[in-house]
Design a protein around this motif. Sequence first.
Motif, short mmCIF file in Angstrom:
data_model
loop_
_atom_site.label_atom_id
_atom_site.label_comp_id
_atom_site.label_asym_id
_atom_site.label_seq_id
_atom_site.Cartn_x
_atom_site.Cartn_y
_atom_site.Cartn_z
N LEU A 194 2.24 85.99 34.31
CA LEU A 194 1.58 85.15 33.23
C LEU A 194 0.13 84.67 33.83
CD1 LEU A 194 4.55 83.13 31.99
CD2 LEU A 194 3.48 85.19 30.88
N THR A 195 -0.80 85.49 33.26
CA THR A 195 -2.15 84.98 33.69
C THR A 195 -3.08 84.37 32.63
OG1 THR A 195 -3.14 87.23 33.08
CG2 THR A 195 -2.32 86.91 35.47
N THR A 196 -4.03 83.65 32.76
CA THR A 196 -4.74 83.19 31.61
C THR A 196 -5.43 84.28 30.93
OG1 THR A 196 -6.52 82.45 33.27
CG2 THR A 196 -5.04 80.95 32.67
N ALA A 197 -5.75 85.39 31.63
CA ALA A 197 -6.36 86.36 30.75
C ALA A 197 -5.37 87.17 29.83
CB ALA A 197 -7.04 87.47 32.12
N GLY A 198 -4.28 87.01 30.32
CA GLY A 198 -3.26 87.84 29.41
C GLY A 198 -2.61 87.12 28.57
N PHE A 199 -2.44 85.95 28.81
CA PHE A 199 -1.80 84.90 27.67
C PHE A 199 -2.40 83.32 27.65
CE2 PHE A 199 1.20 87.82 29.68
CZ PHE A 199 2.00 88.19 28.74
N GLY A 200 -3.71 83.51 27.66
CA GLY A 200 -4.53 82.34 27.24
C GLY A 200 -4.25 81.18 28.21
N THR A 201 -5.20 80.15 28.13
CA THR A 201 -5.30 78.91 28.97
C THR A 201 -4.63 77.79 28.28
OG1 THR A 201 -7.23 79.75 29.81
CG2 THR A 201 -6.79 77.68 30.32
N ARG A 202 -3.70 77.01 28.85
CA ARG A 202 -3.26 75.91 28.52
C ARG A 202 -3.86 74.64 29.50
NH1 ARG A 202 3.04 74.47 27.63
NH2 ARG A 202 3.16 76.96 27.57
N THR A 242 -1.93 91.87 23.38
CA THR A 242 -1.94 93.15 23.25
C THR A 242 -1.89 93.65 24.89
OG1 THR A 242 -4.15 93.65 22.83
CG2 THR A 242 -2.63 93.31 20.95
N ALA A 243 -1.48 95.04 24.79
CA ALA A 243 -1.40 95.90 25.96
C ALA A 243 -1.65 97.37 25.68
CB ALA A 243 -0.37 95.62 26.88
N PRO A 244 -2.20 98.25 26.65
CA PRO A 244 -2.06 99.64 26.56
C PRO A 244 -0.70 100.16 26.75
CG PRO A 244 -3.03 99.12 28.59
CD PRO A 244 -2.73 97.96 27.96
N GLY A 245 0.31 99.61 27.39
CA GLY A 245 1.69 99.86 27.86
C GLY A 245 2.66 98.81 27.48
N PRO A 246 3.96 99.29 27.62
CA PRO A 246 4.97 98.21 27.31
C PRO A 246 5.20 96.96 28.31
CG PRO A 246 5.78 100.39 28.08
CD PRO A 246 4.49 100.63 27.87
N THR A 247 4.71 97.24 29.58
CA THR A 247 4.77 96.17 30.52
C THR A 247 3.26 95.63 30.71
OG1 THR A 247 4.46 97.75 32.48
CG2 THR A 247 6.73 97.33 31.35
N GLY A 248 2.22 96.04 30.19
CA GLY A 248 0.77 95.38 30.47
C GLY A 248 0.10 96.40 30.81
N PRO A 249 -1.20 95.98 31.32
CA PRO A 249 -1.66 94.78 31.65
C PRO A 249 -1.97 94.07 29.90
CG PRO A 249 -3.53 96.15 31.94
CD PRO A 249 -2.22 97.08 31.80
N TRP A 250 -1.82 92.86 29.89
CA TRP A 250 -1.90 91.98 28.59
C TRP A 250 -3.17 91.38 28.62
CZ3 TRP A 250 1.87 93.20 25.29
CH2 TRP A 250 3.01 93.42 25.44
N THR A 251 -3.63 91.59 27.27
CA THR A 251 -4.74 90.60 27.15
C THR A 251 -4.61 89.72 26.15
OG1 THR A 251 -6.09 92.80 27.84
CG2 THR A 251 -7.20 90.91 26.53
N TYR A 252 -4.68 88.53 26.08
CA TYR A 252 -4.65 87.70 25.15
C TYR A 252 -5.79 87.57 23.95
CZ TYR A 252 -4.29 82.96 22.79
OH TYR A 252 -4.21 81.86 22.06
#
Length: 453
Positions: A194-202, A242-252
């Motif tokens: 869980l990175t801020t780039a992938g899931f936003g910043t709290r 979203t991500a290009p694959g089912p396990t990531g990398p995710w972009t918020y």
Amino acid sequence: MTTKRRFWTATAAVVAVLLSLIAPARADNPIVQHIYTADPAPLVHNGRVYLYTGHDEDGSTWFTMKEWRVWSSADMVNWTDHGSPMNLATFSWAKQDAWAGQAIERNGKFYWYVPVVTKATGRPAIGVGVSDSPTGPFRDAIGRPLVENGEIDPSVMIDDDGQAYLYWGNPNLSYVRLNADMTSYSGGINRIQLTTAGFGTRTGDPNRPTLYEEGPWVYKRNGLYYNVFAAKCCSEFIAYSTAPGPTGPWTYRGTVMPTQGNSFTNHPGIVDFKGGSYFFYHNGALPGGGGFTRSVAVEKFSYNSDGTIPTITMSTTGPPAADTLNPYVRQEGETIAWGSGVETEPSSEGGLNLSHLNNGDYVKLKNVAFGNGARTFTARVSSTVAGSSIEVRSGGPTGALAGTCSVPNTGGWQTWATASCSVSGLTGTRDLYLRFAGGGSYLLNVNWWQFSA
């Protein structure tokens, strides 16, 4: 809401009168009004949307949930109650918390992944129910937890190559690669970073640096993978990555639904159906509603040209009808666009029936295609009193009267008879109201109804 039956009936009647004075159109969100529902998980199968939900108990002051429920619709506005085909007792090893799950179909079987607390460890684990029908009954597929790491909220997806994935978690986000049997997995539990780039910043919580909270809803559309989730408790909003694959990398990617709706939690579900895209969520909009007595609602939306999801706001109107309802085939009494004062119960003739119908209670059916006109109305009814009736109306619960069907004393609440009457003025496509009338309380039950042309 049986325990608060009288309060709800009286409140609904007052609300109905007030709304009739304010506007001619009746609100159609939340989509279920006779019990509290939460954590929607839609599944499209054979021309219908099947909706899997939890059930908040009346008067709850915590997430008191003992069963799961199933609903279905062919038009996104009229929903059929299929009852509870799975509950805590389905899993002999579970002791509490029938919380948010998701169902999926594979090779003619339906697999329902749900979190429960185990008797052995007292920790949340993921169980899996299986059925040959989308409406159940479901049985425990393996007799034990499928996976256990003390976390909740499973979401399941089958990729284009046939590989299935199960995601879940709060405070973390984990996944496993399910085997083709959908009841086992290979490769162990994997943790998504869980990175801020992938899931936003709290902000304000050093232990939770990202917005991800719980309730992932993972799916693939036009080659892009989406993870829509409940963000930043409490109160939660709905965000996505979203991500290009089912396990990531995710972009918020941002907010789907801002915080709103009289519930400090929310839970997403998204499907495409009959040419439209639909976003399911829950709020606390019904009388007595709140953070522990929630209700499922739905909105129609369109993806942006680049595949991003627009910001969606809760409404009381819900989506437009995706199809018409055919009144000339048998329709279940528990198929409802909006109900006031009604309940459902198991019927001796199979399925469910509308029950505990009092004077002034009614159901609305939306976008009913009468064509050149209906001649007669027939209903399967039961009653232990004389002098009750079903009023067939359009335009509102006290709108134009098309006909009145007398309901006899059938000798028992599960002793059924067929009542018919002539109707007039029902042509074209319009909303239909069935209003129940008579003296006293508990007038009748309705199993099904049908018009003839």
